[in-house]
Write an enzyme that holds these catalytic residues in place. Sequence first.
Site, PDB file in Angstrom:
ATOM      1  N   ARG A  70      22.947 127.419  51.643  1.00  0.00           N
ATOM      2  CA  ARG A  70      23.184 128.845  51.899  1.00  0.00           C
ATOM      3  C   ARG A  70      24.015 129.061  53.167  1.00  0.00           C
ATOM      4  O   ARG A  70      23.722 128.539  54.223  1.00  0.00           O
ATOM      5  CB  ARG A  70      21.863 129.599  52.001  1.00  0.00           C
ATOM      6  CG  ARG A  70      22.049 131.106  52.155  1.00  0.00           C
ATOM      7  CD  ARG A  70      20.722 131.824  52.210  1.00  0.00           C
ATOM      8  NE  ARG A  70      20.070 131.866  50.907  1.00  0.00           N
ATOM      9  CZ  ARG A  70      18.823 131.484  50.694  1.00  0.00           C
ATOM     10  NH1 ARG A  70      18.102 131.001  51.675  1.00  0.00           N
ATOM     11  NH2 ARG A  70      18.296 131.569  49.487  1.00  0.00           N
ATOM     12  N   HIS A  74      18.563 118.156  49.457  1.00  0.00           N
ATOM     13  CA  HIS A  74      18.338 118.391  50.879  1.00  0.00           C
ATOM     14  C   HIS A  74      18.035 117.088  51.621  1.00  0.00           C
ATOM     15  O   HIS A  74      17.829 117.089  52.829  1.00  0.00           O
ATOM     16  CB  HIS A  74      17.166 119.382  51.032  1.00  0.00           C
ATOM     17  CG  HIS A  74      16.994 119.943  52.397  1.00  0.00           C
ATOM     18  ND1 HIS A  74      15.897 119.653  53.185  1.00  0.00           N
ATOM     19  CD2 HIS A  74      17.771 120.774  53.131  1.00  0.00           C
ATOM     20  CE1 HIS A  74      15.992 120.291  54.340  1.00  0.00           C
ATOM     21  NE2 HIS A  74      17.120 120.974  54.333  1.00  0.00           N
ATOM     22  N   TYR A 109      19.720 120.805  67.680  1.00  0.00           N
ATOM     23  CA  TYR A 109      18.483 120.639  66.915  1.00  0.00           C
ATOM     24  C   TYR A 109      17.789 119.341  67.315  1.00  0.00           C
ATOM     25  O   TYR A 109      18.441 118.311  67.515  1.00  0.00           O
ATOM     26  CB  TYR A 109      18.769 120.574  65.417  1.00  0.00           C
ATOM     27  CG  TYR A 109      19.329 121.828  64.787  1.00  0.00           C
ATOM     28  CD1 TYR A 109      19.779 122.903  65.554  1.00  0.00           C
ATOM     29  CD2 TYR A 109      19.414 121.936  63.408  1.00  0.00           C
ATOM     30  CE1 TYR A 109      20.289 124.043  64.960  1.00  0.00           C
ATOM     31  CE2 TYR A 109      19.932 123.080  62.800  1.00  0.00           C
ATOM     32  CZ  TYR A 109      20.371 124.125  63.586  1.00  0.00           C
ATOM     33  OH  TYR A 109      20.872 125.253  62.989  1.00  0.00           O
TER      34      TYR A 109
END
Length: 739
Positions: free
Chosen positions: A439, A469, A502
Amino acid sequence: MLKCQTFFNQKSLFAFFFGKSHIDQVNRMELNMRNLDSKSYYVNRELSWLAFNNRVLAEAMNKSNPLLDRFKFISIAASNLDEFFMVRVAGLKDQVKMGSNHPENKTQMTPAQQLMEISRSAHTHLDKLYSVAKSCINNLKSIGIKFVHPHELSKEQREFLTAYFDTQIFPVLTPITVDSTRPFPKVASRRLNLVVLLESKAEEGGIDNLFAIVQIPSVLPRFVELPSSNGEISYVFLEDVIEHQIGRLFSGSKVVETACFRITRNADITLDEDVEDILEEIKKELKNRRKKGDIVRLEIGRNMSHTMKETLRNWLDLIEEDIYLINGPVDATCFGELYNLPDCDHLRHAQITPQVPQNLIGEDNLFHAIAQKDIMLFHPYESFDPVVKFIQQAADDPDVLAVKQTLYRVSGNSPIVRALMRAAENGKQVTVILELKARFDEANNIQWANTLEESGCHVIYGLVGLKTHSKISLVVRKEGNRLCRYVHLGTGNYNDITARIYTDIGMFTAREDFCEDATAFFNHLTGCTGLSSVPLWKQISTAPRGLKDRFLTLIENEMDKSTPENPGRIIAKMNSLTNKDIIKALYKASCNGVQIDLIVRGICCLRPGIVGVSENIRVSSIVGQQLEHSRIYYFQNGGDEFLYLSSADWMTRNLENRVEILFPVIQENLRERLKHILNSQLSDNVNRYILTSSGAYRKVKSKDNESPFASQSYFYQEACQHVIVSETAHHQMVPISVV
């Protein structure tokens, strides 16, 4: 209802006389009497997300953070909220539009009920956000950086602004009049606009009221710096400049009112994956996303009149709850631009410089190092460069025969993608499983898919109905008379930019069983037409078939091995926890005395601390300078500990609707390191929040006799120390032992 722990202690006497098998039966009888489906045991997913964004906003309120970092957190919170409306709120509105009154499976709230609670919470959240922004702007002013309105300017500044408008702004403005012959235009999502009320002379001599829309050009800086002679730095908002000069766009008409507005549209893509060309289908949907999605939110300047607001509301076909009055500049994501103000390093946290990974210190040959031992990388404290180098060396090494890799989100100028292209151009067999449906990265991934295919890579777009993923890459290398394989597995994306922000963990290995699993994984995804035949894995587990059952088995196993003398122990670190089956399993484990710590950054639908249900469960959330993203799972297993890393959270979408990987960490020093990471996070008394049984979060504070301990700062200090001293070096900050 008896307290769970009290009941557990009473049953220990029963166990003494009758044995553990009998106590297990009593446990299950007690659990069967409880209704673990009770809605009071759960937190609504959407409201939990809003609570997370409040924790992000709390970092902007935290005066111990440098001022420009506080603006960055304001921008992040605003951007998060945009995405929340574009996807989650939009999905609920679609359900209401279709007449669905079906409640969600945990708190039993209907779509309409959720929208009502979201609206209430989101309005409060935005009011708080702009209150924080106003405070931060005042703090900027106190140090000589201020925002001004055009009517406050000196003569020199007005002349500068007029010239700037003439040369930089006016040529790109396009006013659009709205009347009976020209309907309200299709306004793009998340673009700032001015609505203008005009008083125009009619041909018969009367007066007509007209409306016009002027889009604020997104190609221009939102803040215009003004000349100053007193050493102060002054900025004016771009929309204020345009509003001040708006009459020049409508000669012959009187401007009665102007005000800013911004709409947010449904940005979810609904795909027909049975089409012949999925890539072309996504391209088509992307073109529709910006202008054709239903409007889910309208933000308006607080100075907008009631008449103009109602006119906009009617044009856009919205209800009152969809309108958000903004007490400040509309679109708070703009405050992120302030983070990069020049000559203001003293107003920002010092940037992290990723260090050489401790498992690679002194190693020159990456393949040789991986062949000798498993290697762990802890980003962003340790550099992502070895992951890039892994693919780059494979591309240039004449002995490498094949490279296989999954890609979900990559950077706009990805060195990994370029290395894959070079590998194919060098004649190697390169297979890339590229997820086109990631997305908001669809357009970027489409571009890379075309480029990779042109270079000779074999590009697979994943499986129908599922998102791939997983984070895995495989290199096949000829060494003498044998083929050797090298694998990288990780918790985060192959993105060199986000790897500096991250927190993620990756692992290199050349273990034969891992390599066989990696080979089977790629062959399964590239060769199968369905999921009917999943390989028999030697080490890994995968979703959508097998992974959820594996987690449930691990939780059940912990419950079975738990005794009053040696309670079971689970520590799970993830981004979000929503899956009801997992939550119910954790509740059952808690009632069997298993001690459970969950480190959940964002959404958590589990409610801890409920007497008789979850009193042995604690939920922490860490929000700091880095975005917590790694997934770590620890199970005590009666002393023979299991430690796993994964690409998957305990969310239904990860466990049932995506291709994910869970992999064990076997090498002892790496297992100890993972426990050390978990211990450190559970010792954090600076950036950690605790979820209470009421569903509210409270921030952990250091006790009077306790030094502040920030796990993220500690991990960076530790990474720096490993580069310059041995692993036995003394650390000033040492977390308490939790595992």
